[in-house]
Design a protein around this motif. Structure first.
Motif, PDB file in Angstrom:
ATOM      1  N   ALA A  30      25.198   0.170 -38.154  1.00 34.47           N
ATOM      2  CA  ALA A  30      25.559   1.770 -39.259  1.00 34.47           C
ATOM      3  C   ALA A  30      25.003   0.736 -39.881  1.00 34.47           C
ATOM      4  CB  ALA A  30      26.411   1.879 -38.652  1.00 34.47           C
ATOM      5  N   VAL A  31      24.632   2.270 -41.421  1.00 28.90           N
ATOM      6  CA  VAL A  31      24.938   1.278 -42.737  1.00 28.90           C
ATOM      7  C   VAL A  31      25.703   2.205 -43.221  1.00 28.90           C
ATOM      8  CG1 VAL A  31      22.694  -0.335 -43.249  1.00 28.90           C
ATOM      9  CG2 VAL A  31      22.804   1.889 -42.994  1.00 28.90           C
ATOM     10  N   ARG A  32      26.546   2.021 -44.205  1.00 32.11           N
ATOM     11  CA  ARG A  32      26.955   2.797 -45.716  1.00 32.11           C
ATOM     12  C   ARG A  32      26.528   3.176 -46.822  1.00 32.11           C
ATOM     13  NH1 ARG A  32      34.042   2.720 -47.392  1.00 32.11           N
ATOM     14  NH2 ARG A  32      34.264   4.501 -48.249  1.00 32.11           N
ATOM     15  N   LEU A  33      26.402   4.221 -47.168  1.00 36.09           N
ATOM     16  CA  LEU A  33      25.453   4.749 -48.068  1.00 36.09           C
ATOM     17  C   LEU A  33      26.455   4.860 -49.155  1.00 36.09           C
ATOM     18  CD1 LEU A  33      22.751   6.688 -46.560  1.00 36.09           C
ATOM     19  CD2 LEU A  33      22.882   4.163 -47.233  1.00 36.09           C
ATOM     20  N   ALA A  39      21.341   5.785 -58.515  1.00 35.39           N
ATOM     21  CA  ALA A  39      21.888   4.188 -58.207  1.00 35.39           C
ATOM     22  C   ALA A  39      21.999   4.399 -56.571  1.00 35.39           C
ATOM     23  CB  ALA A  39      22.689   3.453 -58.945  1.00 35.39           C
ATOM     24  N   LEU A  40      21.511   3.212 -56.022  1.00 33.88           N
ATOM     25  CA  LEU A  40      22.185   3.858 -54.143  1.00 33.88           C
ATOM     26  C   LEU A  40      22.438   2.926 -54.064  1.00 33.88           C
ATOM     27  CD1 LEU A  40      22.323   4.604 -51.231  1.00 33.88           C
ATOM     28  CD2 LEU A  40      19.645   4.051 -50.792  1.00 33.88           C
ATOM     29  N   ALA A  41      23.397   2.054 -53.099  1.00 33.75           N
ATOM     30  CA  ALA A  41      24.239   0.955 -52.914  1.00 33.75           C
ATOM     31  C   ALA A  41      24.106   1.431 -51.158  1.00 33.75           C
ATOM     32  CB  ALA A  41      25.246   0.385 -53.063  1.00 33.75           C
ATOM     33  N   VAL A  42      23.842   0.484 -50.533  1.00 35.97           N
ATOM     34  CA  VAL A  42      23.141   0.237 -49.226  1.00 35.97           C
ATOM     35  C   VAL A  42      24.120  -1.184 -48.404  1.00 35.97           C
ATOM     36  CG1 VAL A  42      21.365   0.633 -46.816  1.00 35.97           C
ATOM     37  CG2 VAL A  42      20.782   1.608 -48.690  1.00 35.97           C
ATOM     38  N   ALA A  53      26.403  -7.595 -46.108  1.00 37.59           N
ATOM     39  CA  ALA A  53      25.438  -7.769 -47.224  1.00 37.59           C
ATOM     40  C   ALA A  53      25.116  -5.544 -48.180  1.00 37.59           C
ATOM     41  CB  ALA A  53      23.848  -7.766 -46.303  1.00 37.59           C
ATOM     42  N   ILE A  54      24.637  -6.460 -49.063  1.00 39.11           N
ATOM     43  CA  ILE A  54      24.261  -4.996 -49.617  1.00 39.11           C
ATOM     44  C   ILE A  54      22.759  -5.383 -50.971  1.00 39.11           C
ATOM     45  CG2 ILE A  54      25.389  -3.661 -51.408  1.00 39.11           C
ATOM     46  CD1 ILE A  54      27.604  -5.824 -51.226  1.00 39.11           C
ATOM     47  N   ARG A  55      22.537  -3.898 -50.471  1.00 44.56           N
ATOM     48  CA  ARG A  55      21.146  -3.866 -50.838  1.00 44.56           C
ATOM     49  C   ARG A  55      20.494  -2.876 -51.985  1.00 44.56           C
ATOM     50  NH1 ARG A  55      17.117  -3.946 -53.015  1.00 44.56           N
ATOM     51  NH2 ARG A  55      14.419  -4.380 -52.333  1.00 44.56           N
ATOM     52  N   THR A  56      20.759  -2.267 -53.123  1.00 44.27           N
ATOM     53  CA  THR A  56      20.530  -1.652 -54.187  1.00 44.27           C
ATOM     54  C   THR A  56      19.345  -0.799 -54.179  1.00 44.27           C
ATOM     55  OG1 THR A  56      20.752  -2.642 -55.716  1.00 44.27           O
ATOM     56  CG2 THR A  56      23.212  -2.406 -54.768  1.00 44.27           C
TER      57      THR A  56
END
Length: 223
Positions: A30-33, A39-42, A53-56
């Motif tokens: 699962a990922v939290r958005l 701006a989006l952070a995953v 792990a954080i992907r923007t």
């Protein structure tokens, strides 16, 4: 239906690659958005690394169909990957899922200060390579009866919990960064701290880890 309009095809491709790597380690990931404005952070948690792990990603415009200000939802990484249209640079946000415990405990948004002592990218990649080789050598030395899950875990903890250089960052955080495609040849790296959290920042994403591990919940809950 909530549609994310990513800034370009490259942002969409990078998001899809990140989700694919998470799913490699956990097919039910699962990922939290979280997003505001453009701006989006995953956020994701590959289980074998015990890190966040954080992907923007950059959005071309805010959301359609009612979400004009912010987005904060936990979804299936697999469903989100299927909903990414790279050519159109869009992603349809799937339905919310019951989030795993880690999704309610995220690093703070502010208060980060630089931490000294982080080696350069080449040294970090060499460190990960040496750790992988050591793990392989030590496990191969075990006889069939000694190669138990408990012993493999013990060796892994011994190697991956070591500190990187003169920092408190564990080697497993750097290994996670490399495995998720964050530790590429180009780009500067930096280490930051905020409270009990450490964050390794790269141009391609960040790895966050608690100094004493990620298992406890003695931090503020992000809602």
């Amino acid at each position: 239906m909530t549609v994310l309009h990513l800034a370009d095809e490259g942002e969409a491709a990078d998001l899809a690659a990140f989700l694919s790597r998470l799913l490699h380690y956990d097919r039910s990931a699962a990922v939290r958005l979280q997003a505001a404005g453009t701006a989006l952070a995953v956020f994701g948690r590959p289980p074998s690394f015990e890190v966040l792990a954080i992907r923007t990603a950059r959005l071309a415009k805010p959301y359609e169909n009612g979400l004009d200000v912010t987005l904060d939802v936990t979804v299936s990484a697999g469903e989100l990957l299927e909903a990414v249209d790279e050519s159109a640079a869009t992603a349809v946000v799937p339905g919310a899922v019951t989030g795993p415990p880690w999704a309610g405990v995220l690093p703070p948004r502010g208060g980060w200060r630089p931490e000294p002592g982080l080696p350069g990218p080449d040294a970090l990649r060499a460190m990960v390579g040496a750790a992988v080789a050591e793990f392989r050598a030590r496990t191969e030395e075990l006889g069939p009866e000694g190669r138990t899950r408990a012993e493999l875990d013990r060796i892994g903890r011994d190697i991956w919990s070591r500190a990187v250089g003169d920092t408190h960052l564990p080697v497993r955080a750097v290994h996670a960064a490399q495995s998720l495609g964050f530790l590429r040849a180009a780009g500067e790296l930096a280490l930051f701290s905020s409270g009990v959290w450490l964050r390794l920042r790269t141009p391609y994403g960040s790895i966050a880890v608690r100094r004493a591990g990620l298992g406890g919940l003695d931090v503020s809950v992000s809602r």
